[in-house]
Design a protein around this motif. Structure first.
Motif, PDB file in Angstrom:
ATOM      1  N   MET A  63     -10.931 -11.328   5.449  1.00  0.00           N
ATOM      2  CA  MET A  63      -9.665 -12.021   6.107  1.00  0.00           C
ATOM      3  C   MET A  63      -8.676 -12.424   4.689  1.00  0.00           C
ATOM      4  O   MET A  63      -7.592 -12.444   4.823  1.00  0.00           O
ATOM      5  CB  MET A  63      -9.810 -13.249   6.756  1.00  0.00           C
ATOM      6  CG  MET A  63      -8.723 -14.065   7.319  1.00  0.00           C
ATOM      7  SD  MET A  63      -8.774 -15.650   7.596  1.00  0.00           S
ATOM      8  CE  MET A  63      -7.908 -16.216   6.279  1.00  0.00           C
ATOM      9  N   ALA A  64      -9.029 -12.346   3.467  1.00  0.00           N
ATOM     10  CA  ALA A  64      -8.571 -12.851   2.494  1.00  0.00           C
ATOM     11  C   ALA A  64      -7.815 -11.578   1.495  1.00  0.00           C
ATOM     12  O   ALA A  64      -7.119 -11.996   0.557  1.00  0.00           O
ATOM     13  CB  ALA A  64      -9.383 -14.016   1.527  1.00  0.00           C
ATOM     14  N   GLN A  65      -8.417 -10.664   1.950  1.00  0.00           N
ATOM     15  CA  GLN A  65      -7.945  -9.396   0.976  1.00  0.00           C
ATOM     16  C   GLN A  65      -6.665  -9.146   0.991  1.00  0.00           C
ATOM     17  O   GLN A  65      -6.129  -8.908  -0.377  1.00  0.00           O
ATOM     18  CB  GLN A  65      -8.658  -8.106   1.560  1.00  0.00           C
ATOM     19  CG  GLN A  65     -10.213  -8.348   1.348  1.00  0.00           C
ATOM     20  CD  GLN A  65     -10.844  -6.888   2.061  1.00  0.00           C
ATOM     21  OE1 GLN A  65     -10.443  -6.128   2.427  1.00  0.00           O
ATOM     22  NE2 GLN A  65     -12.291  -7.211   1.841  1.00  0.00           N
ATOM     23  N   MET A  66      -5.611  -9.198   1.912  1.00  0.00           N
ATOM     24  CA  MET A  66      -4.301  -8.971   1.839  1.00  0.00           C
ATOM     25  C   MET A  66      -3.683 -10.171   1.111  1.00  0.00           C
ATOM     26  O   MET A  66      -2.468 -10.071   0.478  1.00  0.00           O
ATOM     27  CB  MET A  66      -3.485  -8.929   3.188  1.00  0.00           C
ATOM     28  CG  MET A  66      -3.557  -9.918   4.000  1.00  0.00           C
ATOM     29  SD  MET A  66      -2.788  -9.536   5.530  1.00  0.00           S
ATOM     30  CE  MET A  66      -3.062 -11.034   6.561  1.00  0.00           C
ATOM     31  N   PHE A  67      -4.050 -11.367   1.013  1.00  0.00           N
ATOM     32  CA  PHE A  67      -3.691 -12.488   0.503  1.00  0.00           C
ATOM     33  C   PHE A  67      -3.710 -12.589  -1.117  1.00  0.00           C
ATOM     34  O   PHE A  67      -2.878 -13.225  -1.937  1.00  0.00           O
ATOM     35  CB  PHE A  67      -4.113 -13.860   1.115  1.00  0.00           C
ATOM     36  CG  PHE A  67      -3.789 -13.973   2.650  1.00  0.00           C
ATOM     37  CD1 PHE A  67      -2.187 -14.137   2.826  1.00  0.00           C
ATOM     38  CD2 PHE A  67      -4.493 -14.099   3.510  1.00  0.00           C
ATOM     39  CE1 PHE A  67      -2.047 -14.170   4.235  1.00  0.00           C
ATOM     40  CE2 PHE A  67      -4.259 -14.093   4.498  1.00  0.00           C
ATOM     41  CZ  PHE A  67      -2.748 -14.159   5.090  1.00  0.00           C
ATOM     42  N   LEU A  68      -4.896 -11.914  -1.530  1.00  0.00           N
ATOM     43  CA  LEU A  68      -5.323 -12.167  -2.845  1.00  0.00           C
ATOM     44  C   LEU A  68      -5.115 -10.898  -3.487  1.00  0.00           C
ATOM     45  O   LEU A  68      -5.438 -11.022  -4.808  1.00  0.00           O
ATOM     46  CB  LEU A  68      -6.739 -12.447  -2.883  1.00  0.00           C
ATOM     47  CG  LEU A  68      -7.246 -13.654  -2.369  1.00  0.00           C
ATOM     48  CD1 LEU A  68      -8.837 -13.770  -2.366  1.00  0.00           C
ATOM     49  CD2 LEU A  68      -6.854 -14.917  -3.039  1.00  0.00           C
ATOM     50  N   PHE A  69      -4.676  -9.735  -3.072  1.00  0.00           N
ATOM     51  CA  PHE A  69      -4.478  -8.643  -3.922  1.00  0.00           C
ATOM     52  C   PHE A  69      -3.235  -8.837  -5.125  1.00  0.00           C
ATOM     53  O   PHE A  69      -2.468  -9.449  -4.658  1.00  0.00           O
ATOM     54  CB  PHE A  69      -3.925  -7.113  -3.034  1.00  0.00           C
ATOM     55  CG  PHE A  69      -3.659  -5.994  -3.948  1.00  0.00           C
ATOM     56  CD1 PHE A  69      -4.878  -5.359  -4.291  1.00  0.00           C
ATOM     57  CD2 PHE A  69      -2.515  -5.920  -4.352  1.00  0.00           C
ATOM     58  CE1 PHE A  69      -4.626  -4.158  -5.060  1.00  0.00           C
ATOM     59  CE2 PHE A  69      -2.267  -4.561  -4.962  1.00  0.00           C
ATOM     60  CZ  PHE A  69      -3.421  -3.903  -5.369  1.00  0.00           C
ATOM     61  N   GLY A  70      -4.028  -8.472  -6.373  1.00  0.00           N
ATOM     62  CA  GLY A  70      -2.998  -8.788  -7.489  1.00  0.00           C
ATOM     63  C   GLY A  70      -3.042 -10.119  -8.273  1.00  0.00           C
ATOM     64  O   GLY A  70      -2.391 -10.315  -9.046  1.00  0.00           O
ATOM     65  N   THR A  71      -4.142 -10.927  -7.824  1.00  0.00           N
ATOM     66  CA  THR A  71      -4.233 -12.214  -8.016  1.00  0.00           C
ATOM     67  C   THR A  71      -5.052 -12.067  -9.637  1.00  0.00           C
ATOM     68  O   THR A  71      -6.014 -11.312  -9.639  1.00  0.00           O
ATOM     69  CB  THR A  71      -5.319 -12.982  -7.294  1.00  0.00           C
ATOM     70  OG1 THR A  71      -4.412 -13.216  -5.945  1.00  0.00           O
ATOM     71  CG2 THR A  71      -5.531 -14.462  -7.571  1.00  0.00           C
ATOM     72  N   GLU A  72      -4.937 -12.697 -10.434  1.00  0.00           N
ATOM     73  CA  GLU A  72      -5.696 -12.971 -11.452  1.00  0.00           C
ATOM     74  C   GLU A  72      -6.387 -14.391 -11.509  1.00  0.00           C
ATOM     75  O   GLU A  72      -5.713 -15.320 -11.300  1.00  0.00           O
ATOM     76  CB  GLU A  72      -4.815 -13.147 -12.942  1.00  0.00           C
ATOM     77  CG  GLU A  72      -5.608 -13.323 -14.319  1.00  0.00           C
ATOM     78  CD  GLU A  72      -4.807 -13.841 -15.377  1.00  0.00           C
ATOM     79  OE1 GLU A  72      -4.678 -13.026 -16.297  1.00  0.00           O
ATOM     80  OE2 GLU A  72      -4.062 -14.756 -15.477  1.00  0.00           O
TER      81      GLU A  72
END
Length: 116
Positions: free
Chosen positions: A73-82
């Motif tokens: 569920m979190a994949q689309m929200f966390l893409f590009g996160t450091e």
């Protein structure tokens, strides 16, 4: 995953990778699962939990010996996160530098994503 071929979903700073490796080794965990859930004053909060068994639906990121699993569920929200790990006089904690966040509360524990 909502990724770009050849690019990891999230990246870890050397401090974050080192801390995750320590946590994995100390308790014998397979890694650290990160996600998001509804809550907090801005609407969403990050979650982190030890993982003893990987889930085939998780996106797995491995860097410098550290293993992070991203809940589906979190994949689309966390893409590009450091993910960083910061130590101060009062606390030591993981910090998420997430380009997808449109707002954050004053305490930094709660976030809001565009369109939510």
């Amino acid at each position: 995953m909502f990724g770009i071929p050849g690019k990891q979903a999230v990246t870890l700073t050397p401090k974050a990778a080192s801390q995750i490796v320590k946590l994995m080794e100390r308790e014998g965990h397979q890694g650290l699962r990160i996600g998001v859930k509804k809550g907090g004053c801005a609407g969403m909060e990050y979650t982190m939990e030890y993982v003893d068994q990987t889930d085939p639906a998780d996106e797995i990121v491995e860097q410098d010996g550290a293993r992070v699993m991203i809940a589906p569920m979190a994949q689309m929200f966390l893409f590009g996160t450091e993910i960083d790990y910061e130590v101060s006089l009062l606390e030591a904690s993981f910090k998420f530098n997430n380009p997808n966040v449109s707002e954050a509360c004053g305490c930094g524990e709660s976030i809001k994503f565009e369109g939510m």
